[in-house]
Design a protein around this motif. Structure first.
Motif, PDB file in Angstrom:
ATOM      1  N   THR A 175      39.495  33.270  32.316  1.00 41.20           N
ATOM      2  CA  THR A 175      40.513  34.154  32.498  1.00 41.20           C
ATOM      3  C   THR A 175      39.952  35.542  32.954  1.00 41.20           C
ATOM      4  O   THR A 175      40.283  35.958  34.105  1.00 41.20           O
ATOM      5  CB  THR A 175      40.918  34.649  31.481  1.00 41.20           C
ATOM      6  OG1 THR A 175      41.142  33.325  30.355  1.00 41.20           O
ATOM      7  CG2 THR A 175      42.003  35.531  30.980  1.00 41.20           C
TER       8      THR A 175
ATOM      9  N   HIS B 230      41.054  37.004  37.118  1.00 41.64           N
ATOM     10  CA  HIS B 230      41.463  38.093  37.510  1.00 41.64           C
ATOM     11  C   HIS B 230      40.614  38.968  38.627  1.00 41.64           C
ATOM     12  O   HIS B 230      40.367  40.300  38.540  1.00 41.64           O
ATOM     13  CB  HIS B 230      42.239  38.302  36.449  1.00 41.64           C
ATOM     14  CG  HIS B 230      43.210  37.981  35.721  1.00 41.64           C
ATOM     15  ND1 HIS B 230      44.485  37.621  36.791  1.00 41.64           N
ATOM     16  CD2 HIS B 230      43.866  37.054  34.588  1.00 41.64           C
ATOM     17  CE1 HIS B 230      45.344  36.529  35.585  1.00 41.64           C
ATOM     18  NE2 HIS B 230      45.117  36.779  34.495  1.00 41.64           N
ATOM     19  N   ASN B 231      39.033  38.978  38.433  1.00 41.15           N
ATOM     20  CA  ASN B 231      38.131  39.758  39.307  1.00 41.15           C
ATOM     21  C   ASN B 231      37.720  40.332  38.149  1.00 41.15           C
ATOM     22  O   ASN B 231      37.769  42.055  38.543  1.00 41.15           O
ATOM     23  CB  ASN B 231      38.650  39.397  40.571  1.00 41.15           C
ATOM     24  CG  ASN B 231      38.636  38.522  40.884  1.00 41.15           C
ATOM     25  OD1 ASN B 231      37.075  37.697  41.152  1.00 41.15           O
ATOM     26  ND2 ASN B 231      39.677  38.719  42.265  1.00 41.15           N
ATOM     27  N   ILE B 232      38.144  40.159  36.480  1.00 43.34           N
ATOM     28  CA  ILE B 232      37.523  41.520  35.293  1.00 43.34           C
ATOM     29  C   ILE B 232      36.165  41.525  34.931  1.00 43.34           C
ATOM     30  O   ILE B 232      36.147  40.522  34.913  1.00 43.34           O
ATOM     31  CB  ILE B 232      38.821  41.953  34.633  1.00 43.34           C
ATOM     32  CG1 ILE B 232      40.148  41.977  34.670  1.00 43.34           C
ATOM     33  CG2 ILE B 232      37.863  42.152  33.545  1.00 43.34           C
ATOM     34  CD1 ILE B 232      40.762  41.384  33.757  1.00 43.34           C
TER      35      ILE B 232
END
Length: 135
Positions: free
Chosen positions: A60, A64-66
């Motif tokens: 996840t 979301h490139n977190i």
């Protein structure tokens, strides 16, 4: 009616009125939180919400490139904030502590209750969102 009730409790005094009613209301609040948590976890479709809440997923974050550092920093900021509120409350009510109670014991109680309420909030909100299809 509520104002009259509040006035009556305050008129009785701090120790005999406000303190006694607060003890009862806090126990009722914890029971309500626990009941809502059980109810939310038994809703149809809540299992996916429980999995989302309790099982960490790096996929996840990658989707979301977190960065993981951002997530850890946000979690630590939340923990610091909630515990600092608890410590502030402990400082305010510390002057009312009886001599036979320790400040360290009260700190452990506050930490435990704060963690319990935070976890229960997740058990209430996340499964309910999944059960009702809220994104």
């Amino acid at each position: 009616m509520v104002i009259v009730l509040c006035f009556g409790v305050c008129a009785i005094g701090l120790e005999k009125g406000v303190e006694k009613i607060t003890k009862v209301m806090m126990v009722l609040l914890l029971a309500l939180i626990l009941g809502l948590g059980v109810y939310a976890c038994t809703l149809p479709g809540a299992g996916a919400g429980l999995k989302f809440y309790l099982v960490p997923s790096t996929q996840t974050l990658k989707g979301h490139n977190i960065p993981i550092g951002t997530v850890i920093s946000a979690a630590m900021s939340q923990a610091f904030f909630t515990l600092s509120i608890g410590i502030g409350a402990m400082m305010i009510f510390g002057s009312y502590l009886e001599r036979n109670r320790s400040l360290a014991g009260e700190a452990l109680s506050i930490t435990g209750l704060d963690t319990f309420v935070a976890l229960m909030a997740g058990f209430i909100i996340i499964p309910a969102c999944f059960a009702f299809g809220i994104e």
